[in-house]
Every structure is written in structure tokens, then in C-alpha cells.
Design an enzyme around this catalytic site. Structure first.
Site, PDB file in Angstrom:
ATOM      1  N   HIS A  38      -6.588  -7.134  -0.713  1.00 38.67           N
ATOM      2  CA  HIS A  38      -6.738  -5.681  -0.850  1.00 38.67           C
ATOM      3  C   HIS A  38      -6.062  -5.228  -2.137  1.00 38.67           C
ATOM      4  O   HIS A  38      -5.037  -5.773  -2.529  1.00 38.67           O
ATOM      5  CB  HIS A  38      -6.099  -4.970   0.350  1.00 38.67           C
ATOM      6  N   HIS A  40       0.817  -1.223   0.000  1.00 37.89           N
ATOM      7  CA  HIS A  40       0.000   0.000   0.000  1.00 37.89           C
ATOM      8  C   HIS A  40       0.849   1.270   0.000  1.00 37.89           C
ATOM      9  O   HIS A  40       0.318   2.371  -0.036  1.00 37.89           O
ATOM     10  CB  HIS A  40      -0.953   0.023   1.212  1.00 37.89           C
ATOM     11  N   ASP A  47      -4.841 -13.032   2.484  1.00 34.51           N
ATOM     12  CA  ASP A  47      -6.090 -12.664   3.153  1.00 34.51           C
ATOM     13  C   ASP A  47      -7.327 -12.904   2.295  1.00 34.51           C
ATOM     14  O   ASP A  47      -8.413 -12.474   2.644  1.00 34.51           O
ATOM     15  CB  ASP A  47      -6.030 -11.219   3.660  1.00 34.51           C
TER      16      ASP A  47
END
Lengths: 448, 560
Positions: A149, A108, A236
Site C-alpha cells: 500500500h 498510513h 503484503d
């Protein structure tokens, strides 16, 4: 047959905060599982020792505000450095492929770093990619981000870079942090089509993700012909992850890597520390080392546990069709943009939110629409840090394969900025591997 | 007075030691088919030299178990494995007599799958049918919960009370299932033969009216009482190199970084002392290609010793690897490495004219000058030693690290000194040290440093405590202790350390070495908060405590 390199760095003495998902305990059970399995003793595996990244390695990617020291801990240097070490072992041919099971994560983190975003301060994969291009002269690299994500940091860093194919599949940004990664995010005007996003609906299972892999990701890689494939390996998507809503299993992850055959996998997120990580990490290691993983499963897993959401196959087919078209038309689209563009620069205003550190950053980005190279970039960024101090900084980035014009104009832009009223001014000259920061008040320049 | 005896592959060495001095040293060829005889012959000479003075302690280092395992003479043993989920079964290839049983435990010690007793009975019948009388049982994560292994043992004993069953949780509690299974298997296999040997030794000592503590040297450079060795025979393997390394430590007694070069007749063993402490093999002792949980020094053996024969074949000079007999200067029939150093560096040891003569003949037959023949051999020996030493450094520097602190504070190995021991060290080590550019140290006790090392080392014991307050369970490696906590919610690291000490005391008492627990120190202290949701539900502690390798109090160095 060459072995698979494994670098296990669980950072047992580092956490964001005691109860944070990114804490000491995160890889504890993974340690238990892979050590108890004794897989590191097998001839198919060679274990590597962590390394330390240098500030220059970081400056090749990031503009850290106010400086690198205040944005990272030693743990970040070890985590990034370990990715570099694994990369060295793969590129020099010591091992056939490598998996860096490291933390803290990085995907990120964007070019400018004011603080921690999505548990990340610096971007391990991006630092590794730039290191490999600099040290070994690799040209085309593909990053497949398999974290649940959206890898918005990696996407932003390579947004204008046509030599890095960034593919991210993730849970739909309308339902999960960071709220981006939609189908129409396809890269900058001169790098259109080398950013491919695959938003998946929540509760997608192994079946759906493997469908995307076989029908979209693999064809893209085949056509792009990268020198190296990196798996930005988040864990995840697992059905037990507390921060997301997907239904992927350890078997699914192993099969994904068996087919993707990444040269290097780097651990990203994954916070089901007890029910998922030990099994997924085992699965990844076994898949990469070519060890039969049919006897691997989570204790609570049964084959009919999950069903692909109704109508998902049709939705996935639409994504495949659209994104294959985007990728295949990319050169045409770029040529059209070049032809009709009457301005030498593209300008964009951006707001970036740092969830971990609660920072709002404003950016003004200008990219030169260069007829021959990716074009140099100028970023002016301002943000108030948690300390209360407000920073406005100016940054110039000259790309790796810059043309003479962009290289000279980029340097000129840096000199102009040095006389501006931005507190700090950065030069990131990748073509000459030259990284500088000027404090405009004292006019002192530091060269890394 | 103390006695140390090291039964090596070629020679058996023994010393009688008292008050800083070696009063008698004995060296006899080892009779490989009768180790007990070799050992007692040396012992008797040492006892005669003691003239009836009380002997307080006898420490024996023997290759018995090493030989048994190397020659595959252990008793037929079946291995019952409970691997649960993970690696495929074919990853385990310890023996043809492996039986895979259902059942699974996870890393928190939770039972995820039960034993299928019918399957167990079928396996047992097959074992009985084959006439096998011992079974080693190993379950993945039995170090976190040994109840499946215990259940298997109970079920077997119900049906066949004669069957000897060894379970892995009682052999080792460290993580690494294949190593634990291997250690258990080799332990079960060698236990009866070792027991017979230990009994015979005990009787022999009784017959000599010897009222001394009898200890056996272990691979980790410490001792264990003879009685404690009965259930841990495998810990005695590779005790020879351990004796040498501890002997070097005993003679140097400082905190330098050293390479210990033990030059025997046939082989040279190289080990490292980091700040004065011997370096362990990170993957444990290796038996027959299998890693084990037996703590052993990192030792590199090369087939090159003082007696390695020098021959000419196909017009080129070969150095070793065979040993035909002693060096020519000590009455051998062919020139050896020792003879070359003798001549080339004019050491004038033994009958050095004979060294010259035999080497001159060899040089002539291979159309070389004596000078260039010797030069070539010396260079070859130096090259091989230097390469092995530098490989060892690299290996040590490349050990993995799992904490930020360890990575940031990693140091390169800075060599301070080379310690030479073994019979041929005087001839070779000073030259090796000069070539590498560090001081060399060869004590005049160097030829018997192995036996001296055995005589003066203290018992060792390393123990790792794993506490999981959420499941309210603790387990201990080694010793197989396990239990629950009185107040898990309030349990802290300090409590874990107190618990580790009391476990150490308990295991020490069982092994008969409790008077040494005062020397214990912690080598690991880790704690992890277990967070579920945003709340702490418990803690996991890993505490390691050990009586590290060292010397008994009586030993205060040697008087010069």
C-alpha cells in the site's frame, strides 16, 4: 563482525477487533517459525527488548486530537518505542543493522491524527526519524516503503521536508487502498523531488520489483547520500496476501533487503499471516544478518509459479526514466518555484478519509515558501469523531532546520491561533524540541 | 529422615536431615575418576550416623553427565536431521556425524515433504559402517507433528533392530529446533553410561538394605526418581548450582529479591532469586557452546573461590584462578583469598596466625605492606563479584517480552539481600553485602546448603500443551503425548486447562511423581483466534502447567 539486532514484539494481547487482519494471531506463526529455527541463538543475531515511546516522541510528529491518550493504546507506545530502541542500537553501533518486527503498524498515519487510518494510529517510522534527528543530529534520512500500500502517512509527514527522501513502491493506487501514490506526487514546492512514488501494476513479480530496486531505488539512494536508510517493511506484496494482488515471494523479499541494505527495517503491513509472514520475516532476518537464505521457501512455492505481466518491463522502464529525471532536476525546479513565487505562502485544501474509524477530515494547510529553510506549516483541521463530537484544531509545525524567521513567525502564528475559535491549538517546535497544546476556551496551555 | 548428597567438582557434601535439623554433615574430596565411590563413602557415613533409623528419601546430585559431556566421553552418536526449509544446513554443526534427510513439517504440523527412504537407508549404512550404535533423530516442528521422526525410527529398526534410536519429540516439545536437536543428541550420547551408573547405585543401595525413594537432582532445582532419569540423563547436568540455589532458598524461605553467592573452593556461582523464586536461564542450559532445552537456573560462574591462591608474578599480585590446596589457616601451603579476608577483617577463623605469616612473607617479597596487599586483594575480589552481579541484573532486565502487559509492567531489579553459601561465604559475603549496601545473610548451615537443598526439594515437572482446533490436534511438551479432541468446535480455554492437567497427571504417573501434581500451577495461558477471510476457523491454545521448584511437605524450615 557486528550482529544484526532483532526486536520481536508480536503484541499477543492487542487487536483492532477480534476478526480484524490486525489481530493477536498476526505474528503467531512468525513466532513459531523464527523460534523453531532458533535463529535468535545464532551469534549473528542479538535480540532486543521492547521499549516505550514517550508522549514527547509522538508529539515530535503528530497532532493528536483531542490528545495523545485518546488516540493510542499502550500497544502503540510499545510498538513505536521498540522502533526507537532498535534505532538506538543501530546508531550507537551496537549492531550493524536492525529489524523491528513490531505491531501495530504506522505508515498510513499522517501529521494530524483524528483516528485510525489503514490500521495505523501513529507513524512508527516518522517518530523514529524525528527521534534520530533530535537525539543524534542525523541530517539526511531515506525511507523506502516496501509495503504494497502507498505509504501516504509517511509521505504527508515529510512532504515539505527536503532532508527526508521518501520512496514508496506499491500496487497502483487505482486498484488498491489508499488510492494515492501516483507518479506526480513529488513533494511540496520547497521539497520537490524528495518524494518518489512507484506505482506498480497488479501481479508484478520478484523480477519487476528487483528491476525497480536496481534501476531506480539504488541510484536514488546513491545520489541522495543519506545518513541512514529505513525500510518501511510491509510484507503484503506477497502472492498469498489476502488484501492485495502482487506476486512477490519470500526469496524476493530477502534479495530486496540483501541489495537495499537498510540500516533499520520496521515491519508494516502484511496479512497473509500463515502462508507468507513466517517465511518473509525469516528471509528478512537472514538477509540483514548475512546468512545464506537459499534454503528458504514457502511450502507451495515453485520457481516457475509466476510470470511477469506482459509489457511490464517497458512500463517499469518509463517509471525509472521519469522518476530519475524528477529527482535529478529537483534543485532546479525548486529554484524556479522560488524565483517566480510572488506569494509568501502556499495554501492547500485537503480531504482525508479514515477508513478504519470512518472519519472525514477537512484540512487547510499553509506552508511558508521560505528562501532558506523548509518553511513552517500551519494546519487547520476539522473532523467529527466517532463519539459524535466535532473538533476544529489549529496546528503550527516549525521544522527541524528552521531559519530564524520561520522559527519566530511560527511562534507568532501559534500565539495568533491561541486567540482563534479553534477548540485546540498546537505548537510543534522541532528546532527547540518544544511541544504545546492550548485549550482556547480555558486558555490553559499544556507543555509536553 | 532425609539424605541429600551433592557430588561436586572438588568435594562431595552430604547431610542427614530430620525435623528441622542437620543431624550429620559429611565432606569428602571427590574422586573424579570414581564418582560412585565418593558418593557411597559419604552415604555410608551418613547411614552410620542415622543409627538404623528409617531413611525415607535419598536425593543425589552428581556431575557424571556434566563430566561426560565436558570431556567428550559420551558414546559415538549420529544425528539424523530433518531441517526442511529455512536456515542453511551448515548452520547445524553439532557433530561431524550429521546426516540431513529430506522431509518437512510446518508450524501447524502439516507434512509438506515426505521422507525419502532410500536416502535414509544410505545414511544408515554409513552409520553402520562407522560402527556407530546410536542415532538421535530431530525434525523441524516435530513438536507439532512427530510422525516423520517416528517413521524414521521405524524404518531404522526394521533394518537394524540393535540400533538405539532417540527421537526429539520424546525428549523435548518446545520450539527451537537446534536446541531440541542438541538436547536429543546429548541425551542419546549419555544414556548408556548413565544407565550403568544408575544400576550400580541401585545395587549398592539394595546391598545396604536401604528401602528409601531414590531421586536424582535436576538442573531446574527439582528431583526425579532414579528410574525416570534413565531416559533423561541430560536433565542431571548443572545440578550442583541448582542444589546450592535451592539450599539458599530453603534457608531463607521468603519472597525477597536476593543474590545467592555460593563461594566454593575454586569457583563462585552467582544466581538470582526474584521474589524468592530462582531465575531460569532463558536459553536453557548450555553444553559445549550449544543451547539446549534443559531447564536450568541462570548461574554465572567465576573462577574465584575461597581457596584461590594469591601469588606475586611480574611484580604484581595475582588473585587465582588456581586452587592449590586449602587456605593457609586450614593447613594449606600457600595464602588464599580466605586468608586475606581472615587477616584484613580480623575474622580469626582457623589458624589465623598462619594466614598472617604467609601473607606477610608474600607482601615482603613483593615490596608491599601487608595492609596494602590485603587491601588490593579484597578490592579485586569485591570488584569481580560486584561486576558479575550487576551483569546478571542487566541480563535479567533485558529479557525480551512479547506482550504489551509485560512491557508496561516491567520492573527494575531492586536488590533486597545477599545470601552467602558455601565454605568461604562466612568470610566474604558479609563484607560484600556491606559494600553493596544491603543486608547479608549467611546461615550457620551455609557450608552444607547444597546438600541440604538436595535433601529437601520436591520433584518438578513443566509441561506445555499446544492445541490447534482447526487441525484437531494437540501436542504436549514434554512426554511426547499427542492426540485429537472429542469436540474441537466447542473447545475453549477452560477445556485446554483441564486437558493440560490430565496430561500432567499422565506424565507424572509415568515418571512416578503423581503425588506431587496437587502442587501444579499454570504458568502460561494463551489463546488465538484463527481467522481465515472474516470467519473464525479455529483456535490455537498454548497452556503451560508446572510443578515448580519447591520443597517436600516434610520440610518446614530449619530450627535455629
Amino acid at each position: 563482525m557486528k550482529p544484526t539486532g532483532i526486536l520481536f514484539f508480536p503484541a499477543f494481547d492487542w487487536a483492532i477487533s477480534p476478526t480484524h487482519p490486525e489481530r493477536e494471531e498476526r505474528l503467531l506463526y512468525t513466532r513459531d517459525q523464527i523460534f523453531e529455527e532458533g535463529i535468535m541463538d545464532m551469534p549473528q543475531i542479538r535480540e532486543y527488548q521492547p521499549g516505550l515511546a514517550t508522549f514527547k516522541d509522538i508529539a515530535r510528529v503528530h497532532f493528536c486530537v483531542p490528545d495523545i491518550e485518546s488516540q493510542i493504546t499502550e500497544a502503540h507506545l510499545v510498538s513505536a518505542g521498540s522502533a526507537l530502541r532498535m534505532a538506538d542500537a543501530v546508531v550507537t553501533g551496537e549492531v550493524k543493522n536492525g529489524f523491528a518486527i513490531i505491531r501495530p503498524p504506522g505508515h498510513h498515519s499522517m501529521t494530524v491524527v483524528h483516528g485510525n487510518r489503514g490500521f495505523c494510529n501513529i507513524n512508527n517510522e516518522a517518530i523514529m526519524v524525528e527521534y534520530l534527528r533530535h537525539k543524534y543530529g542525523l541530517k539526511r534520512i531515506a525511507i523506502v516503503d516496501t509495503d504494497v500500500h502507498h505509504g501516504d502517512g509517511t509521505q504527508e509527514i515529510f512532504w515539505d521536508d527536503p532532508d527526508v527522501l521518501f520512496i514508496s513502491f506499491h500496487q497502483d493506487g487505482r486498484t488498491l487502498y489508499p488510492g494515492s501514490g501516483f507518479m506526480d506526487e513529488n513533494g511540496g514546492p520547497m521539497a520537490y523531488g524528495t518524494t518518489i512514488n512507484i506505482p506498480l501494476s497488479p501481479r508484478t513479480t520478484d523480477e519487476g520489483i528487483l528491476f525497480i530496486l536496481d534501476n531506480l531505488v539504488m541510484p536514488l539512494l546513491e545520489e541522495f547520500k543519506p545518513d541512514l536508510v529505513v525500510n518501511s517493511a510491509g510484507q503484503d506484496n506477497h502472492y498469498s496476501d489476502p488484501l492485495a494482488n502482487m506476486c512477490f515471494t519470500a526469496q524476493g523479499y530477502a534479495r530486496l533487503n540483501q541489495r537495499l541494505k537498510p540500516d533499520i527495517a520496521v515491519l508494516e503491513g502484511g496479512y497473509s499471516v500463515e502462508s507468507a509472514l513466517p517465511y518473509i520475516n525469516m528471509g528478512l532476518i537472514m538477509a540483514m544478518a548475512g546468512i545464506d537464505f537459499s534454503n528458504l521457501k514457502e511450502p507451495d512455492y515453485s520457481p516457475n509459479k509466476f510470470k511477469e505481466p506482459a509489457g511490464n518491463r517497458e512500463a517499469l522502464q518509463r517509471i525509472v526514466d521519469t522518476q530519475l529525471r524528477v529527482f535529478r532536476e529537483r534543485e532546479e525546479v525548486i529554484a524556479r518555484t522560488r524565483a517566480k513565487s510572488d506569494r509568501p505562502f502556499r495554501m492547500e485544501l485537503r480531504n482525508i478519509f479514515y477508513d478504519t474509524d470512518y472519519i472525514h477530515e477537512q484540512q487547510r494547510v499553509e506552508v511558508r515558501l521560505c528562501p532558506t529553510c523548509a518553511g513552517f506549516r500551519t494546519i487547520v483541521s476539522s473532523a467529527r469523531h466517532p463519539s459524535g463530537r466535532e473538533y476544529t484544531v489549529g496546528c503550527v509545525s516549525i521544522p527541524f532546520r528552521a531559519c530564524t524567521h520561520c522559527r519566530e513567525e511560527g511562534q507568532a502564528a501559534y500565539q495568533t491561533l491561541q486567540r482563534s475559535n479553534n477548540q485546540l491549538v498546537y505548537l510543534q517546535n522541532k528546532i527547540d524540541d518544544d511541544y504545546r497544546v492550548t485549550d482556547t476556551r480555558t486558555q490553559q496551555e499544556i507543555k509536553l | 529422615m532425609l539424605i541429600g548428597i551433592d557430588v561436586g567438582g572438588t568435594f562431595t557434601d552430604g547431610v542427614l536431615f530430620d525435623d528441622g535439623r542437620i543431624l550429620a554433615a559429611v565432606k569428602k574430596p571427590t574422586q573424579t575418576d570414581n564418582l560412585q565411590e565418593s558418593l557411597l563413602a559419604v552415604l555410608d557415613e551418613l547411614l552410620a550416623a542415622a543409627h538404623g533409623t528409617d531413611i525415607n528419601r535419598v536425593v543425589l546430585s552428581t556431575t557424571l553427565v556434566t563430566n561426560l559431556l565436558a570431556t567428550g566421553q559420551g558414546e559415538p552418536t549420529a544425528l539424523f536431521m530433518v531441517p526442511g526449509y529455512g536456515l542453511p544446513h551448515r548452520a547445524y554443526d553439532l557433530t561431524a556425524n550429521i546426516y540431513f534427510l529430506q522431509g518437512a513439517v510446518d508450524f501447524r504440523g502439516r507434512i509438506i515433504e515426505k521422507i525419502d527412504t532410500n536416502q535414509l537407508f544410505v545414511a544408515l549404512q554409513d552409520v553402520q559402517h562407522k560402527g556407530i550404535k546410536r542415532i538421535a533423530v530431530a525434525c523441524k516442528f516435530s513438536n507439532r507433528n512427530q510422525s516423520l521422526e517416528q517413521q524414521i525410527r521405524d524404518e531404522i529398526m526394521k533394518i537394524d533392530p540393535e540400533m538405539q534410536v532417540t527421537i526429539s519429540a520424546e525428549v523435548s516439545g518446545k520450539l527451537n529446533f537446534p536446541r531440541r536437536a542438541a538436547t536429543t543428541y546429548f541425551t542419546a550420547m549419555t544414556m548408556p553410561e548413565w544407565k550403568r551408573f544408575a544400576n550400580r547405585i541401585e545395587q549398592a543401595l539394595e546391598a545396604r538394605n536401604l528401602d528409601a525413594e531414590i531421586h536424582i537432582l535436576k538442573a531446574d532445582g527439582g528431583t526425579m526418581p532414579l528410574a525416570a532419569s534413565l531416559s533423561n540423563p541430560c536433565e542431571t547436568i548443572f545440578s550442583g548450582p541448582a542444589a546450592s540455589t535451592m539450599g539458599a532458598t530453603a534457608l531463607s524461605r521468603d519472597r525477597l529479591n536476593s543474590v545467592v553467592v555460593d563461594i566454593g573452593g575454586t569457583t563462585t556461582d552467582i544466581s538470582l532469586l526474584i521474589s524468592g523464586e530462582p531465575l531460569y536461564a532463558s536459553k536453557g542450559a548450555r553444553i559445549d557452546k550449544h543451547f539446549t532445552h534443559i531447564n536450568a537456573f541462570a548461574v554465572r560462574s567465576i573462577a574465584l573461590g575461597g581457596d584461590s591462591v594469591i601469588r606475586c608474578r611480574d611484580n604484581s599480585i595475582r588473585v587465582g584462578p588456581m586452587r592449590i590446596g586449602a587456605a593457609a589457616c586450614f593447613g594449606g601451603d600457600e595464602p588464599t583469598v580466605t586468608d586475606v579476608f581472615n587477616v584484613y577483617h580480623e575474622l580469626k577463623v582457623g589458624d589465623w596466625n598462619r594466614s598472617r605469616e604467609l601473607l606477610t612473607t608474600l607482601a615482603e617479597s613483593s615490596q608491599m605492606s601487608l595492609q596494602s596487599l590485603c587491601f588490593f586483594v579484597v578490592e579485586t575480589v569485591m570488584e569481580r563479584l560486584k561486576r558479575s552481579i550487576s551483569d546478571m541484573f542487566t541480563e535479567w532486565e533485558n529479557e525480551p517480552a512479547y506482550k504489551v502487559w509485560e512491557v508496561v509492567h516491567r520492573r527494575k531489579f531492586q536488590l533486597d539481600r545477599i545470601i552467602g553459601i558455601g565454605a568461604a561465604a562466612h568470610a566474604i559475603v558479609p563484607i560484600l553485602a556491606a559494600e553493596i549496601g544491603v543486608p547479608g545473610f549467611v546461615h550457620h548451615y551455609a557450608p552444607v546448603a547444597n546438600a541440604l537443598g538436595a535433601a529437601v526439594v520436591r520433584p518438578t515437572l513443566a509441561l506445555q500443551l499446544h492445541v490447534d482446533t482447526a487441525s484437531n490436534l494437540y501436542t504436549v511438551d514434554s512426554g511426547g503425548l499427542t492426540g485429537t479432541l472429542p469436540d474441537p468446535r466447542k473447545f475453549q480455554l477452560t477445556d485446554a486447562k483441564v486437558l493440560a492437567i490430565s496430561c500432567l497427571e499422565e506424565v507424572s504417573r509415568a515418571r512416578g511423581i503423581d503425588k506431587y501434581t496437587v502442587n501444579a500451577s499454570f504458568f502460561m495461558e494463551e489463546q488465538f483466534n484463527m481467522i481465515r477471510g472474516w470467519d473464525r476457523v479455529g483456535k490455537i491454545f498454548e497452556v503451560g502447567i508446572q510443578v515448580a521448584p519447591g520443597f517436600i511437605e516434610e520440610y518446614q524450615g530449619v530450627s535455629e
